[in-house]
Design an enzyme around this catalytic site. Sequence first.
Site, mmCIF file in Angstrom:
data_model
loop_
_atom_site.group_PDB
_atom_site.id
_atom_site.type_symbol
_atom_site.label_atom_id
_atom_site.label_comp_id
_atom_site.label_asym_id
_atom_site.label_seq_id
_atom_site.Cartn_x
_atom_site.Cartn_y
_atom_site.Cartn_z
ATOM 1 N N GLU A 154 -6.488 -9.127 3.756
ATOM 2 C CA GLU A 154 -5.637 -8.467 4.768
ATOM 3 C C GLU A 154 -5.692 -9.321 6.026
ATOM 4 O O GLU A 154 -6.774 -9.539 6.577
ATOM 5 C CB GLU A 154 -6.138 -7.055 5.097
ATOM 6 N N ASN B 238 -12.160 -0.862 -1.089
ATOM 7 C CA ASN B 238 -11.522 -1.374 0.122
ATOM 8 C C ASN B 238 -12.329 -0.954 1.345
ATOM 9 O O ASN B 238 -12.648 0.234 1.504
ATOM 10 C CB ASN B 238 -10.102 -0.786 0.257
ATOM 11 N N GLU B 239 -12.688 -1.915 2.189
ATOM 12 C CA GLU B 239 -13.331 -1.649 3.493
ATOM 13 C C GLU B 239 -14.392 -0.558 3.394
ATOM 14 O O GLU B 239 -14.370 0.428 4.147
ATOM 15 C CB GLU B 239 -12.268 -1.289 4.542
ATOM 16 N N GLU C 217 0.858 -1.195 0.000
ATOM 17 C CA GLU C 217 0.000 0.000 0.000
ATOM 18 C C GLU C 217 0.891 1.241 0.000
ATOM 19 O O GLU C 217 1.998 1.221 0.566
ATOM 20 C CB GLU C 217 -0.897 -0.009 1.246
HETATM 21 O O1 AHR Z 1 -3.146 -2.549 6.386
HETATM 22 C C1 AHR Z 1 -3.391 -1.326 7.019
HETATM 23 C C2 AHR Z 1 -4.818 -0.832 6.833
HETATM 24 O O2 AHR Z 1 -5.685 -1.683 7.524
HETATM 25 C C3 AHR Z 1 -5.361 -0.842 5.422
HETATM 26 O O3 AHR Z 1 -5.048 0.315 4.714
HETATM 27 C C4 AHR Z 1 -6.837 -0.928 5.637
HETATM 28 O O4 AHR Z 1 -7.501 -1.550 4.568
HETATM 29 C C5 AHR Z 1 -6.973 -1.678 6.940
HETATM 30 O O5 AHR Z 1 -7.858 -1.064 7.797
#
Ligand code: AHR
Length: 507
Positions: A292, A172-173, A27
């Site tokens: 993740e 994402n999330e 990231e």
């Molecule tokens: O991996 C760190 C962060 O954790 C990521 O950016 C996010 O998707 C998650 O909350």
Amino acid sequence: MNRARLTLDPRRRVAPVPRRLFGSFVEHLGRCVYGGIYEPGHPTADADGFRADVLALVRELGVTTVRYPGGNFVSSYRWEDGVGPVDQRPARLDLAWHSLETNAFGLDEFMRWLGKADVEPIMAVNLGTRGTAEAVDLLEYANHRGGSHLADQRRDNGTPDPYGIRLWCLGNEMDGPWQVGARTATEYGRLAAQTAKAMRRFDPDLELIACGSSHYGMPTFGTWERDVLTEAYDDVDLISLHAYYQPVDDDLPSFLASAEDMDRYIDSVTAIADSVGAIRKSTKKIMIAFDEWNVWYQSAAPSKPPSGEDWPVAPPLLEDHYSVADAVVVGGLLISLLRHSDRVTAACQAQLVNVIAPIMTEPGGSAWRQTIFHPFARTAQHARGAVLDVLRDGSTTTTDRYGEVDAVDAVSTWDESTGEMTVFLVNRVTDTPAEVTVDVSGVQVTGIIECVTVGGTDLDARNTPDGPDHAAPRANGTAQQAGAGVQLTLPPASWSMLRLQAAEVTP
Ligand code: AHR
């Protein structure tokens, strides 16, 4: 002494080992990209600015896929900023991590780095501040051969051949209030379905991942998955799970049993996905991308620079230093992922370098292995062939968080082509060794190739750039053939790998 009996039979298979289970995550966060995989001017940097010492460790880790470019970062990212002549790329404020994004590294650099690392990409699109149009633009830039505006831009930028990226995260999330552009489940589900439909007009064979809950403890967990899949079931292939573990109130026994939580989480999402499928009378199964997962001490290292005027470039964020106990937990989480390989077909340890990572770097200096590097590397290397359904029987232990659980957790793989049977084991009990009997039927064990252990002592020890490497697997000399099986002793709080040579027996 605790005892455990494991019964293995190569005829009882869960699924082929999904090679995408050994994925990682890069990231634009902290020093993962800048000062991690990319550091022009570093003594080992190649002509592209990629650190060769980091690349060598990535290969040794055995990573098979890498998710990019986020994470929270992707939800306000404009991918176009990161392509074209570097000196014309705009610097932008990264709202996720309160940092300045120079955009010196973008899609084309990532794909070049990926080629050198020899891994597959998992590309995330921004469904936070952006939508379907920008996702399709990115797809055209990345995957179209040429003759259209964006594909020709890629060619002009130096890459004539399309990248052929197969696996895509639709945001994402998106349930997380911390996300730039968070949405309700129905809003997101519709957007994901619409984006998936549009992307499939370009290529029906893409593999698309919808966002599940940000974690198992989210107040909307369960209804989120149900509502998102109600909108997008026919359009996506996988749903994502995210989980980070850490000891709570110094409760080491529960921490060592974190795989219990991962097991329940996977089983719950599988059940929810199947219930949506059942209502639709669908024969399709939604798979799981655990994209993740890791140990993360959420309040130990800064997660943001102090807010205010200052927007630093690549500040050190989320730089956890892992202990031997953390390595044992990571080994246990990999056992849970393997056990579910009939449904979990992709997974990403978060993240790869510097940010909650197995690999650390010194600016201008060395790259080194954290404790958690080892169980990942050994599992990625030796979990081959098919995952076996291991029958477990034996002592239990009581944890505050998960109640009574098996003292020894284990999974096994069988590689028909080499005759290698590998057993991955964790003794979750902190003060008692475990004597394990591995009973094998259907094949004859002809020898012990190797038995190694991490942990058992120095649970708090952490690696540093100068060594020693506290979690480097050491030979476990207790393993011996006994009758038709093998016996071995696991030290308390340890992860082990037992590799056996076996031959099929003809009935
Ligand atoms: O991996 C760190 C962060 O954790 C990521 O950016 C996010 O998707 C998650 O909350």
